[in-house]
Structure formats: C-alpha cells, structure tokens
Design a protein around this motif. Sequence first.
Motif, short mmCIF file in Angstrom:
data_model
loop_
_atom_site.label_atom_id
_atom_site.label_comp_id
_atom_site.label_asym_id
_atom_site.label_seq_id
_atom_site.Cartn_x
_atom_site.Cartn_y
_atom_site.Cartn_z
N LEU A 26 15.63 24.52 19.99
CA LEU A 26 16.23 23.33 19.40
C LEU A 26 15.22 22.59 18.53
CD1 LEU A 26 18.58 21.32 19.13
CD2 LEU A 26 17.77 20.23 21.23
N ASP A 27 13.97 22.58 18.95
CA ASP A 27 12.92 21.90 18.19
C ASP A 27 12.68 22.58 16.84
OD1 ASP A 27 10.77 19.90 18.06
OD2 ASP A 27 9.44 21.64 18.13
N ARG A 28 12.84 23.89 16.78
CA ARG A 28 12.53 24.65 15.56
C ARG A 28 13.71 24.79 14.60
NH1 ARG A 28 8.48 28.48 16.72
NH2 ARG A 28 8.48 29.17 14.58
N VAL A 29 14.91 24.80 15.10
CA VAL A 29 16.08 25.07 14.26
C VAL A 29 16.30 23.94 13.24
CG1 VAL A 29 18.62 25.06 14.37
CG2 VAL A 29 17.30 26.60 15.82
N GLN A 30 16.54 24.36 12.01
CA GLN A 30 16.91 23.43 10.95
C GLN A 30 18.43 23.48 10.81
OE1 GLN A 30 14.59 21.48 9.33
NE2 GLN A 30 13.19 22.39 10.83
N THR A 31 19.13 22.48 11.30
CA THR A 31 20.59 22.55 11.34
C THR A 31 21.22 22.50 9.95
OG1 THR A 31 20.69 20.15 11.75
CG2 THR A 31 20.77 21.62 13.67
N ARG A 32 20.50 22.03 8.96
CA ARG A 32 21.05 22.03 7.59
C ARG A 32 21.05 23.44 6.98
NH1 ARG A 32 18.17 17.13 7.72
NH2 ARG A 32 16.31 18.15 6.93
N GLN A 33 20.30 24.34 7.57
CA GLN A 33 20.22 25.72 7.10
C GLN A 33 21.17 26.55 7.97
OE1 GLN A 33 16.20 27.16 7.05
NE2 GLN A 33 16.83 29.28 6.90
N ALA A 34 22.26 27.01 7.41
CA ALA A 34 23.32 27.70 8.17
C ALA A 34 23.03 29.19 8.31
CB ALA A 34 24.68 27.46 7.50
N THR A 35 21.89 29.50 8.95
CA THR A 35 21.51 30.90 9.17
C THR A 35 20.97 31.06 10.58
OG1 THR A 35 19.26 30.52 8.36
CG2 THR A 35 20.89 31.28 6.74
N CYS A 36 20.91 32.29 11.03
CA CYS A 36 20.33 32.60 12.34
C CYS A 36 18.82 32.38 12.28
CB CYS A 36 20.66 34.04 12.74
SG CYS A 36 19.87 34.56 14.27
N GLN A 37 18.33 31.45 13.10
CA GLN A 37 16.91 31.12 13.12
C GLN A 37 16.24 31.45 14.45
OE1 GLN A 37 16.46 27.05 11.47
NE2 GLN A 37 18.57 27.36 10.79
N ALA A 38 17.06 31.75 15.45
CA ALA A 38 16.53 32.13 16.76
C ALA A 38 17.46 33.18 17.37
CB ALA A 38 16.42 30.92 17.67
N LEU A 39 16.86 34.14 18.05
CA LEU A 39 17.61 35.22 18.68
C LEU A 39 17.17 35.34 20.13
CD1 LEU A 39 19.52 37.72 18.47
CD2 LEU A 39 17.48 39.04 17.79
N VAL A 40 18.14 35.34 21.04
CA VAL A 40 17.88 35.55 22.46
C VAL A 40 18.59 36.83 22.88
CG1 VAL A 40 18.17 34.67 24.81
CG2 VAL A 40 17.68 33.08 22.94
N LEU A 41 17.83 37.80 23.37
CA LEU A 41 18.40 39.04 23.87
C LEU A 41 18.48 38.97 25.39
CD1 LEU A 41 16.49 41.64 21.67
CD2 LEU A 41 18.83 40.81 21.38
N ALA A 42 19.63 39.34 25.93
CA ALA A 42 19.87 39.32 27.38
C ALA A 42 20.44 40.67 27.80
CB ALA A 42 20.84 38.19 27.73
N PRO A 43 20.18 41.11 29.03
CA PRO A 43 20.62 42.44 29.43
C PRO A 43 22.11 42.58 29.74
CG PRO A 43 19.46 41.38 31.23
CD PRO A 43 19.34 40.48 30.04
N THR A 44 22.77 41.49 30.07
CA THR A 44 24.19 41.58 30.45
C THR A 44 25.01 40.52 29.75
OG1 THR A 44 23.97 40.05 32.33
CG2 THR A 44 23.56 42.40 32.78
N ARG A 45 26.31 40.79 29.66
CA ARG A 45 27.20 39.79 29.05
C ARG A 45 27.23 38.51 29.87
NH1 ARG A 45 33.09 42.29 29.03
NH2 ARG A 45 31.89 44.09 28.44
N GLU A 46 27.12 38.64 31.20
CA GLU A 46 27.15 37.46 32.05
C GLU A 46 25.97 36.54 31.75
OE1 GLU A 46 27.51 40.61 33.19
OE2 GLU A 46 29.64 40.55 33.66
N LEU A 47 24.78 37.14 31.61
CA LEU A 47 23.61 36.32 31.31
C LEU A 47 23.70 35.76 29.90
CD1 LEU A 47 20.96 35.13 32.23
CD2 LEU A 47 19.83 37.25 31.53
N ALA A 48 24.18 36.56 28.95
CA ALA A 48 24.33 36.07 27.58
C ALA A 48 25.29 34.86 27.56
CB ALA A 48 24.84 37.18 26.67
N LYS A 49 26.39 34.96 28.29
CA LYS A 49 27.34 33.83 28.33
C LYS A 49 26.70 32.61 28.97
CE LYS A 49 31.30 35.26 30.12
NZ LYS A 49 32.47 36.05 30.59
N GLN A 50 25.94 32.82 30.04
CA GLN A 50 25.29 31.71 30.72
C GLN A 50 24.29 31.01 29.80
OE1 GLN A 50 23.39 32.91 34.39
NE2 GLN A 50 21.96 31.22 34.28
N VAL A 51 23.46 31.80 29.10
CA VAL A 51 22.50 31.22 28.17
C VAL A 51 23.23 30.51 27.04
CG1 VAL A 51 20.69 31.75 26.47
CG2 VAL A 51 20.66 32.85 28.73
#
Length: 194
Positions: free
Chosen positions: A61-86
């Motif tokens: 959240l500290d790094r993301v520039q909300t005025r820039q409508a692009t992917c600026q951070a990527l979180v990889l998770a091993p399961t759909r359940e964890l991805a949904k939780q994150v």
Amino acid sequence: MSKFTELNLAPALLQAVDALGYTDMTPIQAGALPLLLEGRDVLAQARTGSGKTGAFLLPILDRVQTRQATCQALVLAPTRELAKQVGEQAQIVGADAGMRTAVVYGGTAYGPQLRAFREGAHLVVGTPGRILDHLLKRNLSLHDVQLLVFDEADRMLSMGFYPDMRAIRRYLPSRPVQGCMFSATFPSHVLRLA
C-alpha cells in the motif's frame, strides 16, 4: 519496536492498520515491516496466523501509486484459498486509499479477472499457474511491478510450482524488483534457493 506509530507510517497506512484491527505489531510485523518499507528484500518465517499478510500488504500500500492504473505489486500464493484470503485482506487495507486488487486463480471464469486487469488493478494476487496463463496470453503486464511476494513459498515449491515461478520471472522488468518470501516453514532447500 511494538507499536505501528513507532514506524512513522503515512496516514493511509495508519488507516489500513485500523481497518485490519491491529493494535500492536506482531513479531513478524515488527521484524519485516521496517525492512520492507526501506525497500529491502526479506525472507521471513512465522507461524500461521502471526500477521504475515499484514507485514507485506502495508508496504505494498505504501508503494502503490493509485493514479497509475497498472499492476505494481504481485503476490503469488500456492492455493486459491490463500489467494482469496490475501485478496480479502488487501481490499480491506487498500479500500480508503483507492488501491484496486485483482485475485486470480484457476478453475474459475476469466471474465472477472480480465475486467479487473482492464480496470487497472494495482495489486494482483494469484496462483502461479493462472498468473503465468494470463502473462502468456498477454492479459497481464508486470512491467510496472515494484514488489513481488511469495506467500507460503515452501508450499509453492512442494506443490510443483517452481517451473511456473521461474517462467514468471521472465515477465518481470529488467530493473530491480523488491522481493520477499514469507512462510510458516522454510526447509533447507528453500533457503538454498533464496
């Protein structure tokens, strides 16, 4: 250091801390947050339920520039359940600041995921296979990514995602990207990879 106020966080981050219901930092947050906020790479181990997700979402959240409508951070998770939780936690963290999150994983329709990319998701959370699928189809660009998180990195490796993780690396920008690996356990082979 045990209080979030000791970190001199921006007001948006303090609002996110309140939204998550945190009062004091957990040990993993106290250890990882200052380093991540400085832009350093981190390898962190802490038990499940210890606040690891908050430890990496607040620096995003500290790094993301909300005025820039692009992917600026990527979180990889091993399961759909964890991805949904994150993803759910990310939506709480970023709600007041306007940070948009896309959660992507296999076994579901592409439509909502594509719509989230078109709307300019700042943070993309997903499983390696579906992320790679979107990259191969050019639905997603990682050109503006500043921070890459491997959540439960040991599980991703034990589940056979290593080839996908290496393939995703080809789509990252050539400039340095801050990286962090979080897990409840780190077997010796994971530490060697790191």
